[in-house]
Write a protein that holds these residues in place. Structure first.
Motif, mmCIF file in Angstrom:
data_model
loop_
_atom_site.group_PDB
_atom_site.id
_atom_site.type_symbol
_atom_site.label_atom_id
_atom_site.label_comp_id
_atom_site.label_asym_id
_atom_site.label_seq_id
_atom_site.Cartn_x
_atom_site.Cartn_y
_atom_site.Cartn_z
ATOM 1 N N ILE A 54 0.837 -1.205 0.000
ATOM 2 C CA ILE A 54 0.000 0.000 0.000
ATOM 3 C C ILE A 54 0.871 1.253 0.000
ATOM 4 C CG2 ILE A 54 -1.743 1.353 1.247
ATOM 5 C CD1 ILE A 54 -2.834 -1.085 2.461
ATOM 6 N N VAL A 55 0.416 2.269 -0.720
ATOM 7 C CA VAL A 55 1.050 3.586 -0.676
ATOM 8 C C VAL A 55 0.047 4.576 -0.096
ATOM 9 C CG1 VAL A 55 1.995 5.507 -2.006
ATOM 10 C CG2 VAL A 55 2.586 3.153 -2.624
ATOM 11 N N LEU A 56 0.430 5.237 0.995
ATOM 12 C CA LEU A 56 -0.357 6.344 1.533
ATOM 13 C C LEU A 56 0.106 7.596 0.811
ATOM 14 C CD1 LEU A 56 -0.510 5.630 5.378
ATOM 15 C CD2 LEU A 56 -2.446 5.780 3.806
ATOM 16 N N MET A 57 -0.730 8.113 -0.071
ATOM 17 C CA MET A 57 -0.313 9.126 -1.031
ATOM 18 C C MET A 57 -0.930 10.502 -0.771
ATOM 19 S SD MET A 57 1.444 9.224 -4.059
ATOM 20 C CE MET A 57 1.198 7.652 -4.918
ATOM 21 N N LEU A 85 -4.240 10.277 1.156
ATOM 22 C CA LEU A 85 -4.313 10.880 2.486
ATOM 23 C C LEU A 85 -3.963 12.353 2.300
ATOM 24 C CD1 LEU A 85 -4.836 10.134 5.454
ATOM 25 C CD2 LEU A 85 -2.386 9.762 5.714
ATOM 26 N N SER A 86 -4.981 13.222 2.321
ATOM 27 C CA SER A 86 -4.774 14.592 1.879
ATOM 28 C C SER A 86 -5.585 15.587 2.704
ATOM 29 C CB SER A 86 -5.173 14.706 0.401
ATOM 30 O OG SER A 86 -5.097 16.027 -0.060
ATOM 31 N N ILE A 87 -5.249 16.868 2.536
ATOM 32 C CA ILE A 87 -6.054 17.941 3.135
ATOM 33 C C ILE A 87 -7.053 18.478 2.114
ATOM 34 C CG2 ILE A 87 -4.258 18.643 4.752
ATOM 35 C CD1 ILE A 87 -3.662 21.005 2.861
ATOM 36 N N GLU A 88 -6.965 18.010 0.869
ATOM 37 C CA GLU A 88 -7.830 18.489 -0.204
ATOM 38 C C GLU A 88 -9.228 17.890 -0.076
ATOM 39 O OE1 GLU A 88 -7.238 20.676 -2.730
ATOM 40 O OE2 GLU A 88 -5.301 21.102 -1.823
ATOM 41 N N MET A 107 -9.017 12.112 4.657
ATOM 42 C CA MET A 107 -8.483 13.406 5.040
ATOM 43 C C MET A 107 -7.381 13.197 6.085
ATOM 44 S SD MET A 107 -10.280 15.127 3.060
ATOM 45 C CE MET A 107 -9.565 16.709 3.530
ATOM 46 N N LYS A 108 -6.441 14.140 6.155
ATOM 47 C CA LYS A 108 -5.303 13.981 7.058
ATOM 48 C C LYS A 108 -5.673 14.114 8.529
ATOM 49 C CE LYS A 108 -1.466 15.039 3.970
ATOM 50 N NZ LYS A 108 -0.361 15.958 3.637
ATOM 51 N N ASP A 109 -6.858 14.623 8.814
ATOM 52 C CA ASP A 109 -7.284 14.697 10.205
ATOM 53 C C ASP A 109 -8.080 13.456 10.624
ATOM 54 O OD1 ASP A 109 -9.616 15.077 8.800
ATOM 55 O OD2 ASP A 109 -10.200 16.926 9.808
#
Length: 213
Positions: A54-57, A85-88, A107-109
């Motif tokens: 897995i890649v957490l991208m 895994l993003s803030i977008e 989301m990163k949170d």
């Protein structure tokens, strides 16, 4: 016990290390390495052949962003599962990432427990979609686009089978076809619907009453 290997790709070093630390604390996962951007990931895979499960991208990164990297991985290393895994939060960004081949979008949170659950489901089921992502997928299938799509009879049969838990090999046996032929139907259907995974196909089939669970 064999653990699933994870690579974290994020241009913020501290955040990358923090995410890696969380993953190392999960019983069934270990971090293989971390990368600052997509190009570094591709270079490392090509040079070392250390291929993660897995890649957490992250999405927004310099040199090669998450969408472009996911597209390349989907093409060259289809067995690698990408979990964004993003803030977008923008729906267009989420959809682009999923269409590039990502198996989920967080989301990163996100809570630690949900991250672990997402990683496990991606490995065990092949995807992990939150309610937000499911809504984005459904909304992306606009009525105007759906009305233009015409499926052949064999494609319709394939879609119904694909909405079950059967593997493509099992579908091929049911349809009295080779696995390669069934994969051809899959590719044709995915192309018509602009999809990259079975989850989107199931959502489309249920929404259009092709498949009734």
């Amino acid at each position: 016990m064999m653990k699933y290997s994870v690579v974290v790709v994020d241009d913020h070093n501290l955040l990358s290390q923090a995410i890696g630390g969380l993953v190392e604390g999960f019983e069934e996962f270990s971090v293989l390495y971390t990368c600052k951007n997509g190009q570094e990931l591709l270079d490392k895979i090509n040079d070392t052949k250390k291929i993660p499960d897995i890649v957490l991208m992250d999405v927004n990164m310099p040199i090669l962003n998450g969408i472009e990297t996911t597209q390349q991985l989907y093409k060259d290393y289809p067995d690698i599962k990408v979990l964004a895994l993003s803030i977008e939060e923008d729906e267009k960004t989420i959809l682009k990432m999923l269409r590039a081949g990502a198996k989920g979008y967080l989301m990163k949170d996100v809570k630690k427990s949900e991250l672990e659950k997402a990683l496990l489901e991606v490995m065990e089921k092949g995807f992990y979609h939150t309610n937000t992502v499911t809504k984005v997928l459904v909304d992306s299938l606009s009525d105007s686009e759906e009305n233009k799509i015409v499926f052949k009879e064999r494609e319709m049969i394939f879609i119904k089978y694909a909405c079950t838990e059967m593997t493509y090999r099992e579908i091929a046996e049911k349809m009295f076809l080779s696995t390669k032929t069934v994969e051809g139907y899959r590719d044709a259907v995915f192309e018509k619907l602009k999809l990259r995974n079975r989850t989107g196909l199931v959502i489309y089939a249920i929404k259009n009453k092709i498949f009734i669970p």
